[in-house]
Write an enzyme that holds these catalytic residues in place. Structure first.
Site, PDB file in Angstrom:
ATOM      1  N   LYS A   1      37.111  37.279  43.871  1.00 52.92           N
ATOM      2  CA  LYS A   1      35.908  37.032  43.107  1.00 52.92           C
ATOM      3  C   LYS A   1      36.237  36.302  41.813  1.00 52.92           C
ATOM      4  O   LYS A   1      35.384  35.675  41.210  1.00 52.92           O
ATOM      5  CB  LYS A   1      35.250  38.382  42.733  1.00 52.92           C
ATOM      6  CG  LYS A   1      34.900  39.262  43.907  1.00 52.92           C
ATOM      7  CD  LYS A   1      34.534  40.680  43.392  1.00 52.92           C
ATOM      8  CE  LYS A   1      34.391  41.610  44.590  1.00 52.92           C
ATOM      9  NZ  LYS A   1      34.424  42.998  44.201  1.00 52.92           N
TER      10      LYS A   1
ATOM     11  N   GLU B   1      41.410  28.641  41.265  1.00 52.49           N
ATOM     12  CA  GLU B   1      41.805  30.037  41.039  1.00 52.49           C
ATOM     13  C   GLU B   1      41.573  30.446  39.596  1.00 52.49           C
ATOM     14  O   GLU B   1      41.537  29.601  38.710  1.00 52.49           O
ATOM     15  CB  GLU B   1      43.299  30.199  41.354  1.00 52.49           C
ATOM     16  CG  GLU B   1      43.590  30.929  42.639  1.00 52.49           C
ATOM     17  CD  GLU B   1      43.344  32.441  42.565  1.00 52.49           C
ATOM     18  OE1 GLU B   1      42.542  32.905  41.726  1.00 52.49           O
ATOM     19  OE2 GLU B   1      43.958  33.147  43.364  1.00 52.49           O
ATOM     20  N   ASP B   2      41.447  31.737  39.391  1.00 49.43           N
ATOM     21  CA  ASP B   2      41.331  32.244  38.025  1.00 49.43           C
ATOM     22  C   ASP B   2      42.680  32.255  37.318  1.00 49.43           C
ATOM     23  O   ASP B   2      42.811  31.828  36.185  1.00 49.43           O
ATOM     24  CB  ASP B   2      40.701  33.651  38.029  1.00 49.43           C
ATOM     25  CG  ASP B   2      41.360  34.613  39.016  1.00 49.43           C
ATOM     26  OD1 ASP B   2      42.337  34.237  39.698  1.00 49.43           O
ATOM     27  OD2 ASP B   2      40.895  35.762  39.115  1.00 49.43           O
TER      28      ASP B   2
ATOM     29  N   ASP C   1      49.784  34.390  38.668  1.00 48.62           N
ATOM     30  CA  ASP C   1      50.607  35.402  38.014  1.00 48.62           C
ATOM     31  C   ASP C   1      51.971  35.407  38.709  1.00 48.62           C
ATOM     32  O   ASP C   1      52.799  34.543  38.442  1.00 48.62           O
ATOM     33  CB  ASP C   1      49.850  36.733  38.129  1.00 48.62           C
ATOM     34  CG  ASP C   1      50.501  37.883  37.402  1.00 48.62           C
ATOM     35  OD1 ASP C   1      51.244  37.649  36.453  1.00 48.62           O
ATOM     36  OD2 ASP C   1      50.252  39.047  37.786  1.00 48.62           O
TER      37      ASP C   1
ATOM     38  N   ASP D   1      39.061  40.645  36.109  1.00 52.38           N
ATOM     39  CA  ASP D   1      38.628  42.026  35.908  1.00 52.38           C
ATOM     40  C   ASP D   1      39.771  42.966  35.585  1.00 52.38           C
ATOM     41  O   ASP D   1      40.932  42.691  35.873  1.00 52.38           O
ATOM     42  CB  ASP D   1      37.948  42.546  37.176  1.00 52.38           C
ATOM     43  CG  ASP D   1      38.961  42.803  38.293  1.00 52.38           C
ATOM     44  OD1 ASP D   1      39.664  41.847  38.683  1.00 52.38           O
ATOM     45  OD2 ASP D   1      39.073  43.957  38.753  1.00 52.38           O
TER      46      ASP D   1
ATOM     47  N   ARG E   1      34.412  41.078  34.173  1.00 51.37           N
ATOM     48  CA  ARG E   1      34.394  39.734  34.759  1.00 51.37           C
ATOM     49  C   ARG E   1      33.401  38.817  34.046  1.00 51.37           C
ATOM     50  O   ARG E   1      33.573  37.613  33.999  1.00 51.37           O
ATOM     51  CB  ARG E   1      33.980  39.789  36.241  1.00 51.37           C
ATOM     52  CG  ARG E   1      35.013  40.419  37.155  1.00 51.37           C
ATOM     53  CD  ARG E   1      34.603  40.183  38.605  1.00 51.37           C
ATOM     54  NE  ARG E   1      35.325  41.041  39.535  1.00 51.37           N
ATOM     55  CZ  ARG E   1      36.526  40.785  40.028  1.00 51.37           C
ATOM     56  NH1 ARG E   1      37.168  39.703  39.677  1.00 51.37           N
ATOM     57  NH2 ARG E   1      37.102  41.612  40.883  1.00 51.37           N
TER      58      ARG E   1
HETATM   59  P1  IMP Z   1      49.514  36.813  41.851  1.00 50.71           P
HETATM   60  O1  IMP Z   1      49.531  36.928  43.333  1.00 50.71           O
HETATM   61  O2  IMP Z   1      50.433  37.834  41.209  1.00 50.71           O
HETATM   62  O3  IMP Z   1      49.816  35.422  41.354  1.00 50.71           O
HETATM   63  O4  IMP Z   1      48.069  37.192  41.311  1.00 50.71           O
HETATM   64  C1  IMP Z   1      47.023  37.398  42.161  1.00 50.71           C
HETATM   65  C2  IMP Z   1      45.778  37.881  41.510  1.00 50.71           C
HETATM   66  O5  IMP Z   1      46.037  38.948  40.629  1.00 50.71           O
HETATM   67  C3  IMP Z   1      45.040  36.888  40.646  1.00 50.71           C
HETATM   68  O6  IMP Z   1      44.304  35.953  41.392  1.00 50.71           O
HETATM   69  C4  IMP Z   1      44.133  37.845  39.891  1.00 50.71           C
HETATM   70  O7  IMP Z   1      43.023  38.182  40.672  1.00 50.71           O
HETATM   71  C5  IMP Z   1      45.044  39.046  39.675  1.00 50.71           C
HETATM   72  N1  IMP Z   1      45.626  39.007  38.337  1.00 50.71           N
HETATM   73  C6  IMP Z   1      46.857  38.587  37.968  1.00 50.71           C
HETATM   74  N2  IMP Z   1      47.031  38.680  36.640  1.00 50.71           N
HETATM   75  C7  IMP Z   1      45.868  39.177  36.152  1.00 50.71           C
HETATM   76  C8  IMP Z   1      45.399  39.493  34.819  1.00 50.71           C
HETATM   77  O8  IMP Z   1      46.079  39.324  33.784  1.00 50.71           O
HETATM   78  N3  IMP Z   1      44.135  39.971  34.742  1.00 50.71           N
HETATM   79  C9  IMP Z   1      43.321  40.164  35.815  1.00 50.71           C
HETATM   80  N4  IMP Z   1      43.726  39.885  37.071  1.00 50.71           N
HETATM   81  C10 IMP Z   1      44.982  39.397  37.234  1.00 50.71           C
HETATM   82 MG    MG Z   2      42.330  35.462  41.838  1.00 51.38          MG
END
Ligand code: IMP
Ligand code: MG
Length: 175
Positions: free
Chosen positions: A41, A97-98, A101, A157, A163
């Site tokens: 989302k 993407e938001d 990470d 979130d 959000r």
């Molecule tokens: P990744 O797979 O670790 O790169 O991150 C996947 C998902 O984790 C992102 O698309 C976000 O939905 C969530 N995420 C990562 N870091 C944050 C944060 O600082 N705040 C909120 N959601 C996060």
């Molecule tokens: Mg995301």
């Protein structure tokens, strides 16, 4: 201690930066049509604002992939909860993407989407935490590089809350 939000990127700065990204994307894809893929989302606020600032023809589709539970730590488990409605065959795809990470979600997702035959595929993320990367992900468009802090707002979130904040903030006072 009660949860409070410290502003990291103001509403004004987010809006200005999305305007710049929209302009750059419109220039880079000039004469073509771009197919935006929203990762739900979290990506939805950013994608809508970005789409409004792109001046070339745009189509949109949505999918939901998750690698997180309700907390702030990655589970490492990625699942497709909702797939795209349309084929990617021959399209200039831009995944929106938001945040990137660890990169686990995106590296998995981009690999799946690449197999669907897009003409091109790029990634646009509002936020990037490069220090946290575990899996390499190529980011072509990025709003802001941010430090290793858990952020909320603009789609992001904490346990499904915050959000709707029109800025990017850091949650403080979490036990
Ligand atoms: P990744 O797979 O670790 O790169 O991150 C996947 C998902 O984790 C992102 O698309 C976000 O939905 C969530 N995420 C990562 N870091 C944050 C944060 O600082 N705040 C909120 N959601 C996060
Ligand atoms: Mg995301």
């Amino acid at each position: 201690m009660a949860e409070t939000i410290k502003v990291l990127v103001s509403e004004e700065d987010v809006n200005r930066r999305i305007g710049e990204l929209g302009k750059k994307i419109s220039e880079d894809y000039a004469g073509r049509q771009v197919h935006l893929i929203c990762v739900l989302k979290g990506g939805v606020f950013f994608m809508c604002e970005l789409a409004k600032r792109i001046t070339i023809p745009v189509t949109m589709d949505f999918m939901s992939v998750s690698s997180y539970g309700d907390g702030t730590a990655s589970s490492g488990v990625v699942k497709i909860a909702k797939d795209l409605d349309e084929s990617l065959e021959g399209k200039d795809v831009l995944v929106v993407e938001d945040i990137v990470d660890s990169g686990r979600t995106l590296s998995y997702l981009l690999e799946i989407l690449q197999k669907r035959g897009p003409k091109s595929m790029k990634l646009c993320t509002l936020l990037d935490k490069p220090e946290r990367r575990v899996k390499p992900v190529e980011v072509q468009y990025c709003g802001f590089n941010i430090p290793d802090e858990f952020v909320v707002g603009y789609g992001l979130d904490y346990a499904q809350k915050y959000r709707n904040l029109p800025y990017i903030g850091v949650v403080e006072g979490v036990e």
